[in-house]
Design a protein around this motif. Structure first.
Motif, mmCIF file in Angstrom:
data_model
loop_
_atom_site.group_PDB
_atom_site.id
_atom_site.type_symbol
_atom_site.label_atom_id
_atom_site.label_comp_id
_atom_site.label_asym_id
_atom_site.label_seq_id
_atom_site.Cartn_x
_atom_site.Cartn_y
_atom_site.Cartn_z
ATOM 1 N N LEU A 205 0.853 -1.185 0.000
ATOM 2 C CA LEU A 205 0.000 0.000 0.000
ATOM 3 C C LEU A 205 0.890 1.236 0.000
ATOM 4 C CD1 LEU A 205 -2.725 -0.923 2.664
ATOM 5 C CD2 LEU A 205 -2.976 -0.902 0.185
ATOM 6 N N ALA A 206 0.647 2.130 -0.958
ATOM 7 C CA ALA A 206 1.414 3.373 -1.033
ATOM 8 C C ALA A 206 0.678 4.328 -1.959
ATOM 9 C CB ALA A 206 2.827 3.123 -1.547
ATOM 10 N N ASN A 207 1.050 5.589 -1.895
ATOM 11 C CA ASN A 207 0.512 6.585 -2.822
ATOM 12 C C ASN A 207 1.705 7.361 -3.360
ATOM 13 O OD1 ASN A 207 -1.170 8.160 -4.299
ATOM 14 N ND2 ASN A 207 -2.385 8.910 -2.606
ATOM 15 N N ASP A 208 2.448 6.682 -4.274
ATOM 16 C CA ASP A 208 3.735 7.222 -4.697
ATOM 17 C C ASP A 208 3.890 7.314 -6.216
ATOM 18 O OD1 ASP A 208 3.785 4.575 -5.317
ATOM 19 O OD2 ASP A 208 5.566 4.080 -4.134
ATOM 20 N N GLY A 209 2.783 7.258 -6.940
ATOM 21 C CA GLY A 209 2.871 7.273 -8.398
ATOM 22 C C GLY A 209 2.756 5.879 -8.976
ATOM 23 N N SER A 210 3.379 4.891 -8.318
ATOM 24 C CA SER A 210 3.252 3.508 -8.768
ATOM 25 C C SER A 210 1.943 2.906 -8.280
ATOM 26 C CB SER A 210 4.422 2.675 -8.246
ATOM 27 O OG SER A 210 5.637 3.175 -8.730
ATOM 28 N N PHE A 211 1.591 3.221 -7.044
ATOM 29 C CA PHE A 211 0.373 2.714 -6.431
ATOM 30 C C PHE A 211 -0.524 3.874 -6.028
ATOM 31 C CE2 PHE A 211 3.361 -0.810 -4.931
ATOM 32 C CZ PHE A 211 3.089 -1.590 -6.045
ATOM 33 N N ILE A 212 -1.802 3.546 -5.743
ATOM 34 C CA ILE A 212 -2.778 4.526 -5.254
ATOM 35 C C ILE A 212 -3.308 4.025 -3.922
ATOM 36 C CG2 ILE A 212 -5.038 5.596 -5.661
ATOM 37 C CD1 ILE A 212 -4.454 5.349 -8.669
ATOM 38 N N PHE A 213 -3.432 4.923 -2.957
ATOM 39 C CA PHE A 213 -3.990 4.550 -1.661
ATOM 40 C C PHE A 213 -4.625 5.788 -1.034
ATOM 41 C CE2 PHE A 213 -2.911 3.393 2.983
ATOM 42 C CZ PHE A 213 -4.198 2.932 3.186
ATOM 43 N N ASN A 214 -5.960 5.844 -1.069
ATOM 44 C CA ASN A 214 -6.667 6.917 -0.387
ATOM 45 C C ASN A 214 -7.948 6.344 0.232
ATOM 46 O OD1 ASN A 214 -8.720 6.925 -2.497
ATOM 47 N ND2 ASN A 214 -7.290 8.113 -3.751
ATOM 48 N N SER A 215 -8.858 7.195 0.662
ATOM 49 C CA SER A 215 -10.019 6.723 1.419
ATOM 50 C C SER A 215 -11.058 6.014 0.562
ATOM 51 C CB SER A 215 -10.678 7.897 2.153
ATOM 52 O OG SER A 215 -11.139 8.864 1.221
ATOM 53 N N THR A 216 -10.940 6.101 -0.777
ATOM 54 C CA THR A 216 -11.943 5.473 -1.647
ATOM 55 C C THR A 216 -11.363 4.565 -2.730
ATOM 56 O OG1 THR A 216 -11.947 7.374 -3.162
ATOM 57 C CG2 THR A 216 -13.548 7.404 -1.349
ATOM 58 N N ALA A 217 -10.054 4.528 -2.883
ATOM 59 C CA ALA A 217 -9.457 3.727 -3.962
ATOM 60 C C ALA A 217 -8.087 3.202 -3.572
ATOM 61 C CB ALA A 217 -9.355 4.551 -5.247
ATOM 62 N N ILE A 218 -7.817 1.972 -4.008
ATOM 63 C CA ILE A 218 -6.516 1.356 -3.783
ATOM 64 C C ILE A 218 -6.076 0.692 -5.088
ATOM 65 C CG2 ILE A 218 -5.264 -0.486 -2.584
ATOM 66 C CD1 ILE A 218 -7.073 -0.006 -0.186
#
Length: 327
Positions: A167-180
């Motif tokens: 889990l990360a939100n770094d350009g490669s992955f998405i991780f927020n309150s509504t999408a992963i």
């Protein structure tokens, strides 16, 4: 004489009452209560904890960022002391414990409990019929706590063994309150088969599935191809090589050898001539081929790496720099 004795008796009685009164006034009290416990939330609003027995229950607002520490203002029984002191930073966790000491030396211990008011996450798995090792997994929903210390994602096999998904939100992955957007590991820990998807977010756990995990796509296994001889001049019999990156499961799911197809444009402008060349050697990051002795002179116009009888072409190269073939 009787009057004098009566006078002294009255004085002694008054002194006795006064001494008794002073003793009562300075008697040490046994009170060791926490009467109030207040902190400020991330929006600057005061939050008052509930004191129940020996527990301090602080209800934190849903979806507000949870702090690593808090600085509470605490009132206690008159004359008592508290450790840690009011206004001292403490951990926002059940590791925080307070001790209140009464005037008479008696003590009472209080444990802090952060209460996070969060609804259980709701989600669906996108393209669940096409999940593959080394491929991406898409999860859409709501109520995800976008904090890697509070939210964890797992694939769970039939034996209830858990495999963590990044889990990360770094350009490669998405991780927020509504999408992963995560990726199924290709390090050999996960094999093909049926797995459930389990999300632990805050104090809530939701499990979906099972879903079938297929072998990796060849384009997810062979990546980052580089034609090392691009822009050079080669002769018949010379070696050319293709460098690439790969993942740990390459040999397990793609054990067969690879080949290349070359298109050479003759010097006289005749139609391109096609050559199928077998693999000379293969390592974990390089393929090596040898040009045939009968190859014509000209320029290399196309190079394809093929696998399993031309079924796949993970690398299809067209020159940015001319690569010449001479005798």
């Amino acid at each position: 004489m009787k009057k004098i004795k009566l006078f002294f008796s009255v004085i002694l009685l008054g002194v006795s009452v006064l001494v008794t009164s002073c003793k009562k006034e300075y008697q040490k009290t046994p009170y060791h209560a926490i009467e109030s416990f207040t902190v400020t939330d991330s929006a600057g609003s005061p939050l008052k904890a509930a004191i129940i027995g020996d527990s301090i229950l602080l209800y934190w607002p849903p979806f507000a960022n949870t702090p690593a520490s808090i600085t509470p203002k605490i009132t206690i029984s008159e004359g008592a002391g508290i450790n840690p002191a009011s206004g001292a930073p403490v951990s926002f966790s059940t590791n925080t414990v307070y001790t209140v000491t009464a005037q008479d030396g008696s003590k009472k211990t209080y444990k802090f409990y952060p209460m996070i008011n969060l609804p259980a996450p709701v989600f669906e798995v996108g393209s669940s019929d096409f999940l593959q090792i080394a491929g991406y997994i898409i999860i859409k929903g709501q109520y995800f706590v976008a904090d890697t210390s509070q939210t964890h994602l797992y694939l769970v096999n039939a034996g209830e063994k858990k495999f963590s998904l990044p889990l990360a939100n770094d350009g490669s992955f998405i991780f927020n309150s509504t999408a992963i957007l995560s990726q199924i590991p290709a390090d050999g820990t996960i094999d093909t088969g049926y797995y459930k998807l389990r999300m632990i977010s805050g104090k809530n756990t939701v499990t979906k599935g099972p879903f079938h995990i297929a072998p990796p796509n060849i384009y997810d296994v062979f990546k980052g191809f580089i034609f090392n001889e691009e822009g050079k001049t080669l002769k018949a019999g010379d070696q050319l090589s293709i460098s690439y990156s790969t993942v740990a499961v390459l040999k397990k799911y793609y054990p067969k050898t690879m080949a290349i197809t070359l298109l050479v444009t003759p010097e006289n402008g005749s139609p391109d001539v096609k050559y199928n060349i077998a693999l000379s050697s293969r390592t974990d990051n390089k393929l090596t081929f040898q040009l045939p002795q009968n190859i014509i002179t000209g320029s290399l116009s196309n190079l394809q790496v093929t696998y399993d009888g031309d079924q796949f072409a993970p690398f299809d190269w067209y020159p940015d720099k001319p690569t010449m073939i001479t005798k």
